[in-house]
Design an enzyme around this catalytic site. Structure first.
Site, PDB file in Angstrom:
ATOM      1  N   HIS A 180       0.830  -1.207   0.000  1.00 47.17           N
ATOM      2  CA  HIS A 180       0.000   0.000   0.000  1.00 47.17           C
ATOM      3  C   HIS A 180       0.861   1.252   0.000  1.00 47.17           C
ATOM      4  O   HIS A 180       2.001   1.243   0.472  1.00 47.17           O
ATOM      5  CB  HIS A 180      -0.882   0.032   1.258  1.00 47.17           C
ATOM      6  CG  HIS A 180      -2.186  -0.680   1.096  1.00 47.17           C
ATOM      7  ND1 HIS A 180      -3.403  -0.059   1.272  1.00 47.17           N
ATOM      8  CD2 HIS A 180      -2.467  -1.958   0.779  1.00 47.17           C
ATOM      9  CE1 HIS A 180      -4.382  -0.931   1.070  1.00 47.17           C
ATOM     10  NE2 HIS A 180      -3.826  -2.089   0.776  1.00 47.17           N
ATOM     11  N   GLU A 207      -6.453  -0.196  -6.037  1.00 49.29           N
ATOM     12  CA  GLU A 207      -7.486   0.705  -5.527  1.00 49.29           C
ATOM     13  C   GLU A 207      -7.027   2.147  -5.712  1.00 49.29           C
ATOM     14  O   GLU A 207      -5.830   2.443  -5.627  1.00 49.29           O
ATOM     15  CB  GLU A 207      -7.743   0.459  -4.031  1.00 49.29           C
ATOM     16  CG  GLU A 207      -8.133  -0.946  -3.659  1.00 49.29           C
ATOM     17  CD  GLU A 207      -6.922  -1.812  -3.310  1.00 49.29           C
ATOM     18  OE1 GLU A 207      -5.818  -1.266  -3.065  1.00 49.29           O
ATOM     19  OE2 GLU A 207      -7.075  -3.043  -3.293  1.00 49.29           O
TER      20      GLU A 207
END
Length: 321
Positions: free
Chosen positions: A38, A106
């Protein structure tokens, strides 16, 4: 035989702590490691997000466990040529073996360069081309690529493992499952989706591994575990497309605050000190035909979790497979 691994959450823990947890997982008897990739955590309450490739290299020096990224998005934030170099170096560094887990990502992580967030169909097309670029680079040959989404100009990787990294793909929906069956060496799932596993194998993935992962929260009491899980991971109760579309942790906080209850999170995350509750959360993955199951402990009590799983949960699971 089914392998049981530990899922390292970069959203919750700093790099030194993640390396320490990797060592703890090996000592507790886990067979392998997942690690998330991430730029942002999902929520500020999770609080971390180190650069995964630095952590993977460190883990490779202090454990003998295989490592899979779960998952890396090689389509926007990092160009696939750079991901190819990172994965090749990781495969050299990780003594237990390295697998590049990939997905379409995402907006939370990929929007940071100011590029428009593409629809799912375009992201899937970008991922397919990214896989082509990476695999060409892993041959060690000079690569020039002029594609629909990417350009590579006379690039060559010099540091390569003996064998190219395996690529497993996170896939949801028939188009993504089809791409995984055609192009990936294995499938990644974060739910015990029987239909997805069966479709992957029917469309060409027969004989290739399927990995699955879930979150749990061990604590001395169920009440404490539920409180910790609700504080750290209320977004686990979110459904639909929002997790792919929201760009900032505060947006997830706005969406979950007051709307996601403790019970809703407990319905998604096995909580407490009862080993049968944890076994029951993992069993559907085994019934779905998943070959490797990765368990993430929510919260900071990793020592208690590792002791609990070593003594109470892993022996029960291994007796069933």
């Amino acid at each position: 035989m089914t392998r049981f691994g530990y899922f390292l959450a970069t959203e919750e823990h700093g790099p030194r702590e993640l390396v320490r947890q990797a060592q703890g997982a090996e000592a507790a008897g886990f067979d392998a490691l997942w690690i998330s990739d991430h730029f942002h955590p999902w929520l500020d309450s999770q609080g971390q997000s180190p650069f995964v490739w630095s952590v993977v290299g460190a883990i490779g020096q202090v454990t003998s466990l295989p490592v899979t990224t779960a998952v890396t998005c090689p389509i926007m934030r990092v160009h696939p040529a750079v991901v190819a170099q990172a994965a090749a170096t990781a495969a050299v560094m990780v003594r237990g073996g390295f697998t590049l887990g990939v997905g379409t990502g995402e907006a939370l992580n990929e929007h940071i360069l100011g590029l428009p967030w593409p629809p799912a169909s375009r992201r899937l097309s970008m991922l397919e081309e990214a896989l082509e670029v990476m695999r060409r680079l892993w041959t060690g040959k000079l690569v020039t690529h002029r594609g629909e989404h990417y350009e590579v100009d006379t690039a060559r990787l010099y540091t390569l493992p003996e064998e190219p990294p395996k690529v497993y793909m996170s896939a949801f929906g028939p188009k993504a499952i089809g791409l995984a069956a055609r192009e990936a060496d294995g499938l990644i799932q974060v739910a015990p989706a029987v239909e997805a596993v069966e479709a992957f194998r029917a469309e060409g993935g027969e004989g290739r591994p399927v990995q699955g992962g879930l979150k749990v929260c061990w604590a001395p009491t169920e009440e404490e575990a539920r409180r910790v899980a609700h504080h750290r991971w209320p977004n686990e109760a979110l459904t639909g497309e929002a997790p792919q579309l929201l760009p900032l942790p505060r947006h997830f906080e706005q969406l979950t605050d007051g709307l996601v209850t403790e019970q809703m999170v407990a319905d998604e995350i096995a909580c407490g000190p009862d080993p049968e509750v944890h076994v029951a959360a993992i069993r559907p993955y085994l019934e779905a035909g998943v070959d490797e199951v990765y368990v993430c402990q929510v919260g900071d009590d990793q020592e208690g979790f590792f002791e609990f799983y070593a003594d109470e949960v892993l022996p029960r699971l291994r007796a069933q497979v």
